[in-house]
Structure formats: C-alpha cells, structure tokens
Design a protein around this motif. Structure first.
Motif, PDB file in Angstrom:
ATOM      1  N   GLU A 169       0.970  -1.131  -0.088  1.00  0.00           N
ATOM      2  CA  GLU A 169      -0.079   0.253  -0.092  1.00  0.00           C
ATOM      3  C   GLU A 169       1.215   1.406  -0.070  1.00  0.00           C
ATOM      4  O   GLU A 169       1.527   1.608   0.973  1.00  0.00           O
ATOM      5  CB  GLU A 169      -0.962   0.056   1.198  1.00  0.00           C
ATOM      6  N   MET A 170       0.746   2.277  -0.837  1.00  0.00           N
ATOM      7  CA  MET A 170       1.077   3.345  -0.894  1.00  0.00           C
ATOM      8  C   MET A 170       1.469   4.625  -0.405  1.00  0.00           C
ATOM      9  O   MET A 170       0.189   4.647   0.888  1.00  0.00           O
ATOM     10  CB  MET A 170       1.293   3.813  -2.161  1.00  0.00           C
ATOM     11  N   PHE A 171       2.707   5.027   0.558  1.00  0.00           N
ATOM     12  CA  PHE A 171       2.372   5.777   1.614  1.00  0.00           C
ATOM     13  C   PHE A 171       3.496   6.737   0.943  1.00  0.00           C
ATOM     14  O   PHE A 171       4.455   6.525   0.514  1.00  0.00           O
ATOM     15  CB  PHE A 171       3.072   5.304   2.537  1.00  0.00           C
ATOM     16  N   ASP A 172       3.281   8.176   1.945  1.00  0.00           N
ATOM     17  CA  ASP A 172       4.679   9.420   1.569  1.00  0.00           C
ATOM     18  C   ASP A 172       6.187   8.937   1.687  1.00  0.00           C
ATOM     19  O   ASP A 172       6.417   8.076   3.402  1.00  0.00           O
ATOM     20  CB  ASP A 172       3.873  10.409   1.801  1.00  0.00           C
ATOM     21  N   GLY A 173       6.870   8.936   0.896  1.00  0.00           N
ATOM     22  CA  GLY A 173       8.349   8.769   1.543  1.00  0.00           C
ATOM     23  C   GLY A 173       8.652   7.218   1.376  1.00  0.00           C
ATOM     24  O   GLY A 173       9.675   6.642   1.210  1.00  0.00           O
ATOM     25  N   LEU A 174       7.631   5.851   0.761  1.00  0.00           N
ATOM     26  CA  LEU A 174       8.639   4.908   0.590  1.00  0.00           C
ATOM     27  C   LEU A 174       9.621   4.876  -0.483  1.00  0.00           C
ATOM     28  O   LEU A 174       9.722   5.629  -0.902  1.00  0.00           O
ATOM     29  CB  LEU A 174       6.970   3.972  -0.024  1.00  0.00           C
ATOM     30  N   GLU A 175      10.139   3.790  -0.253  1.00  0.00           N
ATOM     31  CA  GLU A 175      11.233   4.113  -0.716  1.00  0.00           C
ATOM     32  C   GLU A 175      11.301   2.391  -1.277  1.00  0.00           C
ATOM     33  O   GLU A 175      11.698   1.472  -0.382  1.00  0.00           O
ATOM     34  CB  GLU A 175      12.523   3.864  -0.127  1.00  0.00           C
ATOM     35  N   ALA A 176      11.685   1.972  -2.635  1.00  0.00           N
ATOM     36  CA  ALA A 176      12.084   0.645  -2.520  1.00  0.00           C
ATOM     37  C   ALA A 176      12.910   0.260  -3.903  1.00  0.00           C
ATOM     38  O   ALA A 176      13.398   0.950  -4.437  1.00  0.00           O
ATOM     39  CB  ALA A 176      10.531  -0.245  -3.380  1.00  0.00           C
ATOM     40  N   TYR A 177      13.254  -0.978  -3.468  1.00  0.00           N
ATOM     41  CA  TYR A 177      14.650  -1.455  -5.163  1.00  0.00           C
ATOM     42  C   TYR A 177      14.553  -2.289  -5.254  1.00  0.00           C
ATOM     43  O   TYR A 177      13.839  -2.711  -4.907  1.00  0.00           O
ATOM     44  CB  TYR A 177      15.766  -1.452  -3.925  1.00  0.00           C
ATOM     45  N   SER A 178      14.774  -2.777  -6.122  1.00  0.00           N
ATOM     46  CA  SER A 178      14.194  -3.778  -7.185  1.00  0.00           C
ATOM     47  C   SER A 178      15.890  -5.024  -6.791  1.00  0.00           C
ATOM     48  O   SER A 178      16.504  -4.675  -6.243  1.00  0.00           O
ATOM     49  CB  SER A 178      15.143  -4.422  -8.757  1.00  0.00           C
ATOM     50  N   GLN A 179      15.927  -6.336  -6.719  1.00  0.00           N
ATOM     51  CA  GLN A 179      16.476  -6.958  -6.330  1.00  0.00           C
ATOM     52  C   GLN A 179      16.931  -8.159  -7.227  1.00  0.00           C
ATOM     53  O   GLN A 179      16.725  -8.173  -8.324  1.00  0.00           O
ATOM     54  CB  GLN A 179      15.926  -7.588  -5.022  1.00  0.00           C
ATOM     55  N   ASN A 180      17.900  -8.753  -6.765  1.00  0.00           N
ATOM     56  CA  ASN A 180      18.804  -9.949  -7.743  1.00  0.00           C
ATOM     57  C   ASN A 180      19.113  -9.825  -9.025  1.00  0.00           C
ATOM     58  O   ASN A 180      18.437 -10.005  -9.879  1.00  0.00           O
ATOM     59  CB  ASN A 180      17.331 -11.126  -8.107  1.00  0.00           C
ATOM     60  N   ARG A 181      19.765  -8.670  -8.621  1.00  0.00           N
ATOM     61  CA  ARG A 181      20.590  -8.082  -9.379  1.00  0.00           C
ATOM     62  C   ARG A 181      21.938  -7.481  -9.828  1.00  0.00           C
ATOM     63  O   ARG A 181      21.887  -7.026  -8.753  1.00  0.00           O
ATOM     64  CB  ARG A 181      19.560  -7.052 -10.479  1.00  0.00           C
ATOM     65  N   TRP A 182      22.409  -7.518 -10.469  1.00  0.00           N
ATOM     66  CA  TRP A 182      24.180  -7.083 -10.328  1.00  0.00           C
ATOM     67  C   TRP A 182      24.551  -6.665 -11.763  1.00  0.00           C
ATOM     68  O   TRP A 182      24.832  -7.208 -12.206  1.00  0.00           O
ATOM     69  CB  TRP A 182      25.196  -7.299  -9.524  1.00  0.00           C
ATOM     70  N   PRO A 183      25.151  -5.081 -11.783  1.00  0.00           N
ATOM     71  CA  PRO A 183      25.723  -3.779 -10.970  1.00  0.00           C
ATOM     72  C   PRO A 183      23.979  -3.686 -10.811  1.00  0.00           C
ATOM     73  O   PRO A 183      23.783  -2.321 -10.305  1.00  0.00           O
ATOM     74  CB  PRO A 183      26.537  -2.964 -11.808  1.00  0.00           C
ATOM     75  N   SER A 184      23.191  -3.352 -11.936  1.00  0.00           N
ATOM     76  CA  SER A 184      22.025  -2.464 -12.088  1.00  0.00           C
ATOM     77  C   SER A 184      21.168  -3.525 -12.550  1.00  0.00           C
ATOM     78  O   SER A 184      21.044  -4.035 -13.239  1.00  0.00           O
ATOM     79  CB  SER A 184      21.936  -1.350 -12.993  1.00  0.00           C
ATOM     80  N   LEU A 185      19.541  -3.225 -12.406  1.00  0.00           N
ATOM     81  CA  LEU A 185      18.280  -3.949 -12.908  1.00  0.00           C
ATOM     82  C   LEU A 185      18.444  -3.590 -15.170  1.00  0.00           C
ATOM     83  O   LEU A 185      18.094  -5.034 -15.523  1.00  0.00           O
ATOM     84  CB  LEU A 185      17.293  -3.318 -12.715  1.00  0.00           C
ATOM     85  N   LYS A 186      19.157  -2.756 -15.256  1.00  0.00           N
ATOM     86  CA  LYS A 186      18.770  -2.657 -16.214  1.00  0.00           C
ATOM     87  C   LYS A 186      19.638  -3.262 -17.211  1.00  0.00           C
ATOM     88  O   LYS A 186      19.907  -4.243 -18.307  1.00  0.00           O
ATOM     89  CB  LYS A 186      19.059  -1.593 -17.278  1.00  0.00           C
ATOM     90  N   PHE A 187      21.148  -3.446 -16.598  1.00  0.00           N
ATOM     91  CA  PHE A 187      22.843  -3.989 -16.388  1.00  0.00           C
ATOM     92  C   PHE A 187      22.737  -5.215 -15.997  1.00  0.00           C
ATOM     93  O   PHE A 187      24.098  -4.834 -15.001  1.00  0.00           O
ATOM     94  CB  PHE A 187      23.712  -2.923 -17.274  1.00  0.00           C
ATOM     95  N   ASP A 188      22.954  -6.523 -15.573  1.00  0.00           N
ATOM     96  CA  ASP A 188      22.067  -7.063 -14.413  1.00  0.00           C
ATOM     97  C   ASP A 188      23.910  -7.956 -15.439  1.00  0.00           C
ATOM     98  O   ASP A 188      23.303  -8.522 -16.064  1.00  0.00           O
ATOM     99  CB  ASP A 188      21.223  -7.804 -14.174  1.00  0.00           C
ATOM    100  N   ALA A 189      24.634  -8.309 -14.960  1.00  0.00           N
ATOM    101  CA  ALA A 189      25.671  -9.327 -14.898  1.00  0.00           C
ATOM    102  C   ALA A 189      25.295 -10.951 -15.040  1.00  0.00           C
ATOM    103  O   ALA A 189      26.023 -11.608 -16.728  1.00  0.00           O
ATOM    104  CB  ALA A 189      26.836  -8.961 -14.066  1.00  0.00           C
ATOM    105  N   LEU A 190      24.669 -11.638 -14.681  1.00  0.00           N
ATOM    106  CA  LEU A 190      24.468 -12.298 -14.253  1.00  0.00           C
ATOM    107  C   LEU A 190      23.004 -12.471 -14.879  1.00  0.00           C
ATOM    108  O   LEU A 190      22.458 -13.558 -15.521  1.00  0.00           O
ATOM    109  CB  LEU A 190      23.592 -12.691 -12.877  1.00  0.00           C
ATOM    110  N   ALA A 191      22.754 -11.727 -16.507  1.00  0.00           N
ATOM    111  CA  ALA A 191      21.739 -12.189 -17.212  1.00  0.00           C
ATOM    112  C   ALA A 191      22.306 -13.386 -18.364  1.00  0.00           C
ATOM    113  O   ALA A 191      22.302 -13.395 -18.730  1.00  0.00           O
ATOM    114  CB  ALA A 191      21.536 -11.183 -18.215  1.00  0.00           C
TER     115      ALA A 191
END
Length: 982
Positions: free
Chosen positions: A89-111
């Motif tokens: 449920e959304m609230f003000d100030g929520l912080e979320a991060y993608s996971q199971n990726r490195w170094p970033s979500l778009k460029f994941d070395a383990l792909a």
C-alpha cells in the motif's frame, strides 16, 4: 513528467499526492495506489530479474499471487526483501529497490546465465554438482551460495515490534469479495459473531475491479455500502490487510494483520504486524480465484500480464500498462478486459482468441482461432507475433499484452488441515475443493468454482446460513451478472521453444517435458525436479499449466496426473511475525522472585534460571571479582547464617485421601507411611528407569502433601504427575495444583539459622531441635500471625530450614530476615554460593540429573524400593543399567589445590592412552571451595564407588587441560551429617 499512464476515474484519491523512490528515481503516486500501480502509472515496466536466468521481469498480476514483482523495501535496519509490489500500500516517502541484479536492474551481469540456459535446465543441480565430489566444497558450493536468494537482509536487528493475539467468532469469513460480503451481511444481520478477513486494504475483492453493476449501484459502490453496514454492526469484526495463512486443528486459523506496513513511521508501541490465532465455530472460505496464464514463446517479457490484472489496474487504480494493449485469451473474460480498456481510451491492438467461435466486437479487432507465438522487446514488450488460422503470421505493435487462460479457484486453505486433495471440474478446466475439508469449513463463491457475480452472492448467503443453521429466509439478493463460463481449455502454444510456466523460478514447458522424459513423473517429483510451484507464490499462476503439460506428454488426463496439495502459510510471512514480541528481554516470559527488588537494591548480579531471574551473587564494595563475592557468601553462611531465595523451586500441592498412595507410585522410594509433620527426600524416575527429578515431599496432614521439584523441572514434573493422575490412576482420590508462584520460599542455612528463625517465628511454635528435628515440617505463623510453612531440610550440609509465606509477603519477609539477622552477621547468598555448598555436600543437581543417569549412577540405588511398585522401578533394573562397573558418583579433587577442575572434562587412568575407548567417566559439576581452599568437582566414573583414593587424569582436549586428580567421597563437608542435625 511522471504518471504518463494514469487514466481517468478509479478509486484513488487524486487530492492526495505521494512521493516515493524506486531504485533511486523520484516518482509520484496517489493515496489508494499500490506500489505496483504507481510504478505502472509512471511507465516503469522492468521491476526485477528472474531467479535462475536473471531474465527481465515485470508485473504479471495485481494481487498476492504475483511471482515477479518482488522488491526490497526501506533501508537500514527496516529493510525488507522479497515483498510483492502488488500488495504494498502506497505511503509518502516509500523507498523500494529492485533485487536479484548486479550491478543494476537494466544491466545485470548475471543475465549471462540466460545464454547458457541449455546447460541449466531442470535437474542441472543434480546432474552437475554430484561429481566430482572434490569440487563441491571448493567450487560448487561457493558459486551456489553467492548466486542463491533473491533479496538481501540488512544484517541489523529489526527495530519494529510484532505482536500476537487471540480472537473468537461464530463464523470466520475468509475473503471480502461478493461471496464474503454477502455471507457477512447474512450472518451479521442474524446476530452471529462474525470476523471478515481480507488481505487487501480495500474490502470488496473483484467488485473493486469491475465496471458492471450490482443492484442499482456500481460494483465498487455496492461493496462500499456493504462494508459500511458491516462496520456499524457491533457483532462484526472487519479485518482488512489481514491474510488468513493457515487452517489448523479444532477450527483454529492463523492470520497475519499488517497493522503498520502502510505507515511511513510506526507510532510508539504500535506493532507492525500481528499474528492472530482465531478460534472459530465455523469458517467460510470465500478466497476467490486466480487467473491462469497461457504459455508461449518469450511470454515473460515486462508488459505481459494477466488480463484481469490489466482490468484491475485500469478500473480500480486508473492506470494502464501501456497506451496500446493486445489481449490473448481462450475465454470471454479476456474480452471484458478489452472492452473496459477501450472504454477508458486505451487502444486495443487486437484480441487474439484461440476459439474459432469467439465473440466479435465493433470497437476493436478480434483475431479468431489465432495464437500468440512470440514476442519482442528485451526490457519491455514492443511487438507480439500472432499465428492466424490460415497459417500466416501477423505482428501487433503493443506495449502490453493481457493473457487470460481461465480461472483457478483458490483451494489452498482447504488442503491445510485434513490434507484433502481438490477434485477436477471439467467445465472450469480447474481443480475445485474436494470433500475432505478442514473441520467446520465450507466454501463459497469463485473459490468453490462459482464464477458469476450473482452466483457468488447467492453461495455466500447460503453458505453463511448453512454454517450457522439459520432458519430464517435468505436475504434478497441484488441483481448482478450471471453469465455462464465460456472457454476452451488451452494451456500452451505448440512448438514453442522457451515458454515460461513458473516465471519466478524460470521453469519452462521444455523443463516439464524433460522431467517426464527423465522419469520424474509424479506431481511431487515434478515439483521438486523442476522447482515448479516452489517460488514465493506457491505456484498460484503456474501449477495447473505444468500439470496440463505433464498430462499431455503422459497421455493422461489432468485428474489422472493429479495435483500437489498446499501447506501453510498461504503467502510468505516474515519470521519476525511468528516470533512476535519474543526477542531480546521478551524472548520468553521473565519471572521475578519475591525478593528481586530487594536484591536489586543490594546490587545483586542476576542470572536466567529457566524463566526466572535469580540473584547470582551480591557484590560488596571493594570486591572486584565474582569469586570474591561467592567465597565470602559461602564462608559467612557456614560460619553463621545465610539466606537464599529458593522460590523458584517447583511447589505442587497434593491433596486427597489417596495422596500418600499416589506419591508412593510417583516416587521410587516409599511415602505411604510418612508421618504427618515429616518431610522425605524423594527420587522420581521416568518410565524408562532414568532419574527424572529429585525433591522433597512434606506431609502437612493425612491428606495433604507439599511436593518440591527442581526449578528446571517444575513444569515437566507437574505434567508428569497430572498424566499419572488422569491416565494411570483415574480412580484415586487425589488432586494436584501448582503453587510455585503462590509461596515465597527462603532457605535459611548455617549454625545460627535456628536462632534467626526463632526471632520471627511466633513463640507458640517450638522449633528447637527436640521439637522440630531434621526433616520436620509444619504450618506456623511468623511476625505476629502471618501464616507460613516451615521445613527443616538442608541442601548445604548446614543446619538449615526453608520457610514459605504467601508471595505478596515475600519481599517484606526477606527484609525482616536481614534486619533480624544483623546480630548474627547474616549474609544473602545467590545461586553460585548455593551451587558451591551443594557440591561440597555432594548433592546431585541439574548437572547430574541430565536425563541419562540412574539412581544407581548417583549412589541412590537403595532408594528404589523393592517392596512396592513405582513408575520406572522395573525398567531401572535392566541389565545394562545395573552393571557393577557402571558409572558412579564420586568427588574429584586435584592433587594440586590450585589446579582447575573443568565440568565436562573426561577422566582417564593415570597411565595409558587418552581416547574414547579408554574413557573412565566425566566431570558433571566443578566449583572452587573456599572451605577446602581447593577446586573440587563431582563426576561419574566407572565403578567409582570402589575406586576412591585412586589417582586419575582429568583431560579436556578442547581447552588443552590435563590435571592429575584423586577420586574422593562426594561428601567433602560434614560427611556424617552432624551439622544439619544439630
């Protein structure tokens, strides 16, 4: 610009704007959004990576069945991995991060794993990592450990609070969709105590996601009115944000209420989540159904979603996954999604329907008898390839594809308690609840295979009426859609190479077929060999498709192949929620002795003893080491008098005309002829002949005994005695009650113990040696009329008594004893001094009563009476337990007094090997004796009673200790017992 995919309408509060961050990017949302709907509104399609191949993943659903949208929430100690974006449920100030990726979500070395998918198919763990064995520890295990898992922990202590609670009701309704709401209205109006629980923060279920009407209102408005009426009923408890996670014995259900997950900051003392144990008379499962996908080539790209999820995001959250959407379906429900999206201005590229007789539309193109065969777009869907009935291929330009393969009733809770298996429903092409439901449970609505809205309303009302035996007429039902199911079972597109069945665990159609080819054909084997359904969603979107593929390759029907059943919890639950408040100081209940606050004033050092906090020693100014305090307490007690709080000893009142005979069976030694006013040391055996506990039984009257137990075994002994009373001796007139907390009890020990007690025991009670000898007991009064119990027993070897008063007077009695004892230089002593004195006297205690010793081992063999039967007495005479050279309790003293004795150290002959084969015994207790000015110990040694005076070696390989010791009598102090009888 944000929220480019926001539509008109919906049930969000557009007047309340919220800011949040995803992977460091600042975005906006509205009150009423979930994290998933907010991300879609901001045109964020790529949310995570799959477990094995690290393929790009986007949202698949809009509910708790979500396999892909797993994120990490918050930062620091409050970081929470593997949370479904669709339920946040959304609230003000929520912080979320993608996971199971490195170094970033778009460029994941383990792909890169995706490039080697042919080597990572089903069962590759078994095939690869079993040989060569030498590679496991140095190569395979490190690789697996680095790659395993999805999210990551903060490795900090969770600062939030969690709690547990209990609730009771006549009817628990699980799910607040149309069936659940109608059931609650029916039961609530009848006056029944009702709990209505739903995992969503907005009650209404699918009614909040549809545009049809119920009665004269829109579906969502009808739900709002129903919730308002239920809220006004004092006999109805509404529990939104609550997931019923399991059905257990005796009509008990577990439920997790998320009381603080939707808040940026928890108020002081407010728990983040509560684990409820709900006791029910009846339960009605209205959990709805989950839409299932169709497998086809590259069906896992971000933007490919369930058609019903697209409808939910559009109608409830006013969000579209893309401005141009296609639909792939085998049933009419897919067309409903297309119609709703089209009405909101979303362009429909086409509806691809596998049926030749699919309905047509004037608003958008319908491709009948067609199939989606492939997709394109690495980080998000861009094109869909469609195979037409004439064999030609067509490409559709779209950013989202809604897939609808039919609906599976949510049968999970029906399997939890009776392990009942669901049964196949041919019309639905799905499993529905079977006949073996948990006791008291019935099922209504879509969870029972009733897929129309009117059918759900009707089954909910009827289910509540039947569960509660309501004889009044059912309420009038509002008009609602009642369309029959129109679908053609279609599980996957033939000829596809990489079609995804379980998207979180990267299980493909090929993997399921490979499982069959390699002999793993049972549904249970299929699950474990391929990991199908073992993800966080428990296969809610994948199981049926996998079973259908297995059935096809096996040449069987789906019901012949069967299905797995489900176990709690229904959705993942944080371990902290199961723990509740049981962490830190609240890990278990802490009991304080009656003298605790007095001891705290005296600067006592405390130690946990079971659930109790007991004073360990009482340091005085100038003492810099605990041994100084303990040595002083021992010397002062033996020289004059000391007082120790022994309230923690178990106390059990045994009353009734058969009380003596009952204890005669409980204890190995005799109690039938114990005189009133006398106390006897007793030995209690388990049924296998091993020593269970020791203690005393004081006879205060012909039909009244007070039994004491060791602190550690207070509960287990009471349970044992209750079992004997209820099951083995049901005809005896005997009653038991634990009075451990009811009486404060103090040991008063030392040569001046009698003199001290004579100052507080009222003068009409003669406690002289002649009138009140060793092992006497009786009711007395103290301090001018306060009732008390006095026992003359000693575990220190000194003249000693134990005096008990009602617990509320315990603190006052301790203060009085210390005040009256000043002239005798009285000293309070703690558990350390108590332990030293009991070892000096040779008394067996917890270290010796460890569950593996017999009376003979402890030198108490003569206490096992041959003249009567008692629990454990026969089995205590087994051949291996009465060997002449068996272990016997002895005293152990180093040849050099300053040498240390180590508890747990092993005893070896003076000469010869030091190994297990030549082990002669071990040390059970070790202390420093300030009376003997030497380290001493108790131990169990082979034929020890015949080896007194023998020199041996005490070895402790773990601490590199070797000490020369002598076996001596266990009675180091006053072996003749003259002091305690003085």
């Amino acid at each position: 610009m944000t929220q480019t995919n926001r539509l008109d309408g919906g049930q969000i509060d557009r007047n309340t704007s919220l800011s949040f961050r995803f992977d460091g990017r600042n975005l906006t949302a509205h009150s009423g959004d979930t994290l998933a709907s907010a991300l879609l509104a901001n045109d964020v399609r790529l949310i995570g990576r799959s477990f094995k191949y690290h393929r790009p993943r986007g949202l698949l659903t809009a509910g708790s069945e979500e396999p892909n949208g797993m994120v990490e929430l918050r930062t620091g100690a409050r970081k929470e991995p593997n949370t479904r974006a669709t339920t946040i449920e959304m609230f003000d100030g929520l912080e979320a991060y993608s996971q199971n990726r490195w170094p970033s979500l778009k460029f994941d070395a383990l792909a890169v794993n995706d490039m080697f998918s042919n080597f990572l198919s089903a069962g590759f763990y078994y095939k690869t990592f079993m040989w060569p064995a030498a590679f496991w520890e140095k190569l395979y295990e490190p690789i697996i450990r680095r790659a395993a898992g999805l999210g990551s922990l903060s490795m900090e202590a969770d600062p939030d609070e969690y709690d547990k609670g209990f609730r009771h009701c006549d009817l628990l309704i699980i799910g607040a969709g149309p069936a659940g709401l109608m059931a609650a209205l029916t039961a609530g109006r009848a006056g029944a105590d009702v709990i209505l629980a739903d995992e969503d923060f907005a009650l209404g279920g699918r009614l909040n996601s549809e545009t049809f009407t119920v009665g004269d209102h829109s579906a969502s408005d009808w739900a709002t009115q129903a919730v308002a009426e239920l809220s006004s009923m004092p006999n109805v408890c509404l529990m939104p944000r609550t997931t019923v996670i399991g059905a257990f014995d005796h009509g008990i259900y577990g439920a997790v209420e998320r009381t603080g997950d939707h808040l940026a900051t928890l108020p002081e003392g407010k728990p983040r989540q509560i684990l409820w144990r709900i006791y029910t008379q009846k339960a009605l499962l209205c959990a709805g159904a989950t839409e299932r996908p169709i497998a086809f080539e590259n069906n896992d790209r971000p933007g490919i979603m369930m058609a019903s999820a697209l409808r939910t995001y559009a109608n409830r959250f006013a969000v579209t996954a893309s401005q141009r959407v296609a639909i792939f379906t085998n049933n009419d429900d897919g067309h409903r999604t297309a119609a709703d999206l089209h009405a909101k201005g979303v362009r429909i590229a086409a509806v691809v329907d596998v049926r030749e007789d699919a309905p047509s539309s004037y608003d958008y193109e319908v491709l009948k008898g067609a199939q989606v065969t492939n997709t394109k777009g690495r980080h998000g869907l861009s094109f869909v390839e469609v195979s037409l009935p004439d064999g030609s291929t067509r490409t559709l330009d779209c950013g989202a594809l809604g897939v609808s393969g039919g609906w599976n009733p949510n049968v999970h809770l029906t399997c939890h308690q009776q392990r009942g298996r669901p049964v196949w429903n041919e019309a639905l092409a799905a499993f529905v609840p079977g006949g073996e439901l948990p006791v008291g449970m019935s099922v209504a609505g879509a969870a029972n295979g009733i897929m129309s809205t009117y059918g759900a309303l009707q089954s909910g009302a009827e289910g509540a009426a039947k569960a509660l035996d309501l004889t009044d007429a059912l309420p009038d039902l509002p008009e609602a859609e009642d369309a029959p199911i129109a679908q053609t079972p279609f599980w996957y597109v033939q000829g596809c190479k990489r079609a995804w069945v379980d998207q979180q665990n990267d299980v493909t159609v090929k993997d399921v077929k490979l499982s069959y080819q390699e002999g793993f054909r049972s549904v249970e084997h299929l699950k474990r060999y391929t990991t199908l359904g073992m993800a966080t969603d428990q296969g809610k979107t994948s199981n049926i498709t996998g079973l259908a593929i297995m059935a096809e390759v096996a040449g069987k029907s789906i019901p012949e192949v069967g299905t797995t059943i489900f176990r709690p919890p229904y959705t993942p639950v944080p371990i902290a929620t199961f723990a509740g408040r049981m962490k830190g100081q609240e890990f278990h209940p802490t009991r304080l002795t009656p003298s605790h606050f007095w001891a705290k004033e005296r600067g006592a050092v405390f130690v946990e003893v079971g659930n109790w906090l007991r004073a360990q020693w009482f340091p005085q100014p100038g003492e810099t080491h605990w041994r100084e305090s303990v040595d002083r307490e021992v010397r002062q007690t033996r020289a004059s008098v000391g007082v120790c709080d022994c309230t923690t000893l178990g106390k059990i009142d045994v009353q009734g005309t058969d009380a003596a005979e009952f204890l005669n069976r409980i204890y190995a030694n005799g109690f039938a002829k114990l005189a009133v006013g006398k106390t006897r040391y007793g030995l209690m055996l388990r049924e296998d002949g091993m020593v269970m506990d020791d203690g005393t039984a004081a006879r205060l009257a012909e039909d009244h005994f007070v039994v004491t137990t060791t602190t550690a075994n207070a509960v287990s002994v009471y349970r044992h005695m209750e079992f004997v009373r209820q099951c083995l001796c049901p005809d005896m007139d005997v009653q038991l009650i634990s009075t451990t907390e009811g009486w404060a009890q103090y040991a008063v020990a030392g040569p001046n113990a009698r003199k001290l007690l004579q100052k507080i025991v009222d003068p009409e009670f003669d406690i002289s040696n002649e009138a009140f000898p060793f092992m006497a007991c009786g009711n007395v009064t103290v301090c001018g009329g306060l009732r008390a119990r006095l026992f003359r027993i000693s575990f220190s070897g000194e003249l000693a008594y134990e005096i008990a008063v009602p617990s509320r007077y315990g603190d006052a009695l301790m203060r009085r004893l210390m005040a009256e004892g000043e002239e005798f230089d009285v000293v309070p002593y703690g558990t350390e001094a108590l332990g030293v004195m009991r070892v000096e006297k040779g008394h067996a205690a917890g270290s010796e009563l460890n569950g593996t010793t017999t009376a003979l081992n402890l030198g108490l063999g003569k206490m096992v009476s041959k003249k009567k039967d008692s629990i454990g007495s026969i089995l205590s005479e087994r051949e291996a337990l009465v060997e002449p050279d068996g272990l016997r309790l002895v005293g152990i003293k180093p040849l050099e007094a300053e040498n240390k004795i180590t508890a747990g150290g092993h005893l070896m002959n003076a000469d010869g090997p030091v190994d297990a084969a030549h082990d002669q015994g071990y040390v059970t207790s070790a202390v420093y004796s300030p009376i003997l000015n030497s380290n001493i110990g108790l131990g169990l040694v082979k034929n020890g009673s015949e080896r007194l005076g023998e020199k041996m070696r005490l070895v402790s390989p773990l601490t590199n200790l070797t000490v020369e010791v002598e076996l001596v009598s266990a009675h180091f102090v006053d072996p003749e017992g003259e002091r305690l009888r003085a």
